[in-house]
Design an enzyme around this catalytic site. Structure first.
Site, mmCIF file in Angstrom:
data_model
loop_
_atom_site.group_PDB
_atom_site.id
_atom_site.type_symbol
_atom_site.label_atom_id
_atom_site.label_comp_id
_atom_site.label_asym_id
_atom_site.label_seq_id
_atom_site.Cartn_x
_atom_site.Cartn_y
_atom_site.Cartn_z
ATOM 1 N N LYS A 149 0.667 -1.178 0.136
ATOM 2 C CA LYS A 149 0.244 0.073 0.372
ATOM 3 C C LYS A 149 0.619 1.407 -0.426
ATOM 4 C CE LYS A 149 -4.133 -1.936 2.347
ATOM 5 N NZ LYS A 149 -5.819 -1.063 2.272
ATOM 6 N N LYS A 243 -2.925 -6.097 -12.298
ATOM 7 C CA LYS A 243 -4.527 -6.419 -12.239
ATOM 8 C C LYS A 243 -5.213 -5.167 -12.349
ATOM 9 C CE LYS A 243 -4.888 -6.535 -7.136
ATOM 10 N NZ LYS A 243 -5.296 -6.683 -6.208
ATOM 11 N N LYS A 246 -7.800 0.932 -8.562
ATOM 12 C CA LYS A 246 -8.739 1.743 -8.926
ATOM 13 C C LYS A 246 -7.474 2.994 -8.711
ATOM 14 C CE LYS A 246 -11.675 0.896 -5.784
ATOM 15 N NZ LYS A 246 -12.003 0.448 -4.360
#
Length: 377
Positions: A149, A243, A246
């Site tokens: 992250k 993948k 967003k």
């Protein structure tokens, strides 16, 4: 009272979905003949994309619709997890409501499942604190998600570049909160992707550790089973080595569930494929082409190998146009319902309130018993 309407295409998709597979739990005991409590959560950070829908939401709907009368199905919009990374408060407030509208528009029925905002139920944070007091720091250090992250936030390609000075306590410990989300309802089954396997394993370990420490090895907390969603991973339309996401900087890399028809067709038209003639399914050597076939398979229910054979003598332009049409047909009904629901603030508030009350009813007894077991009452 409003009702959630699913398009015939969504019904067809659910009908053709493959069965779930289950990851092995820490205990071999099965619960097929017993009541199942199914729990999963989703962050309210931006509009969902096609990968989110095919990988999670459509499977939530399937689980909800196929649940037995004795089963308990619980879905949470997890705002506390969202704030582990910086958020704009006004945007987060809007995103929470939009996420609820999205879940309802795309098939989650509050009459069949409990749907609520995580932050409306304080049982999650109380149980999280208690679990944090039996969680070794080294277990959290082995978690890979906080590194990825931070790397994503910095647009870094290598997680080894992550500087721990950027690590806040909430991001470091949120796997414990995730465990509390699950264990507060004594969930037996958790539908999440394979990227969450490590976190669910921590949940299993904490459940087992609590049982051993405070209940003389009795199964106060069940050891939850992972339900791995059957859909192939949906890849970026611009970089099929990763993948669909967003957070990717190129907006053309993803299909948002709210994208209008023209944008859907334009994005698929510009999808990266390859220069090889014909269409074949070869995820290793032809990831872009294979990704389009996988998406079409998910939309139509037809096996990807059969699709590849049918398109063998056609070009990428034909495939792209057909995938765009299939996706548009799948999304247009729920998209219209979302636009209606997002403006019905009273209905959304009523659903959230009723869901929170049901969630508290289910979790309060658990937390009260945990308090007693650890000596806090």
């Amino acid at each position: 009272m409003h009702t959630t309407r699913l398009s015939s295409t969504l019904t067809c998709l659910a009908r053709h979905s493959r069965r779930y597979t289950t990851a092995p739990a820490a205990h071999s005991e099965t619960a097929t003949e017993r009541k199942r409590t199914i729990f999963s959560g989703i962050q309210p950070t931006g509009i969902l994309h096609l990968g989110n829908y095919l990988g999670a939401l459509s499977n939530w709907v399937k689980l909800q619709n196929e649940a037995r009368p004795t089963d308990d199905v619980i879905f949470s919009i997890v705002g506390w997890h969202a704030i582990t990374l910086p958020q704009d408060p006004k945007q987060l407030s809007k995103s929470r409501k939009d996420m609820l509208a999205t879940l309802l528009a795309f098939g989650i029925d509050p009459k069949k499942a409990v749907v609520f905002f995580q932050e409306d139920n304080q049982c999650h944070t109380e149980l999280s604190w208690i679990l944090s007091c039996i969680t070794p720091v080294q277990k959290l250090r082995r978690m890979t998600t906080w590194k990825s992250k931070i790397a994503t936030k910095r647009n870094a390609n290598d997680e080894s570049e992550v500087d721990e000075s950027m690590l806040h306590a909430g991001l470091f410990t949120y796997p414990i909160l995730q465990a509390a989300d699950i264990l507060a309802y004594r969930a037996t089954h958790v539908p999440v992707g394979e990227d969450q396997t490590q976190h669910l394993e921590l949940t299993r370990e904490l459940a087992d550790s609590f049982n051993r420490k405070f209940t003389n090895k009795k199964r106060f907390f069940p050891i939850p089973t992972q339900l791995i969603t059957p859909c192939r991973r949906v890849l970026s339309l611009k970089d099929p080595s990763s993948k669909m996401s967003k957070s990717a900087p190129n907006v053309s890399s993803r299909i948002l569930l709210t994208d209008p028809t023209s944008e859907i067709f334009q994005k698929f038209k510009g999808a990266v494929t390859d220069s090889i003639q014909g269409v074949t399914y070869d995820p290793i050597n032809r990831p872009g082409t294979s990704n389009l076939l996988s998406i079409l398979s998910a939309c139509t229910g037809e096996e990807v190998e059969s699709l590849a054979a049918r398109y063998a003598n056609k070009g990428h332009a034909d495939l792209k146009a057909d995938v765009a049409e299939a996706v548009e047909n799948m999304l247009k009904g729920p998209r219209s319902e979302f636009e209606r629901l997002r403006h019905d603030h009273k209905y959304l508030a009523d659903v959230a309130k009723e869901g929170a009350e049901k969630a508290k009813e289910r979790s309060t007894k658990t937390v009260e018993e945990v308090r007693s077991l650890v000596g806090l009452c």
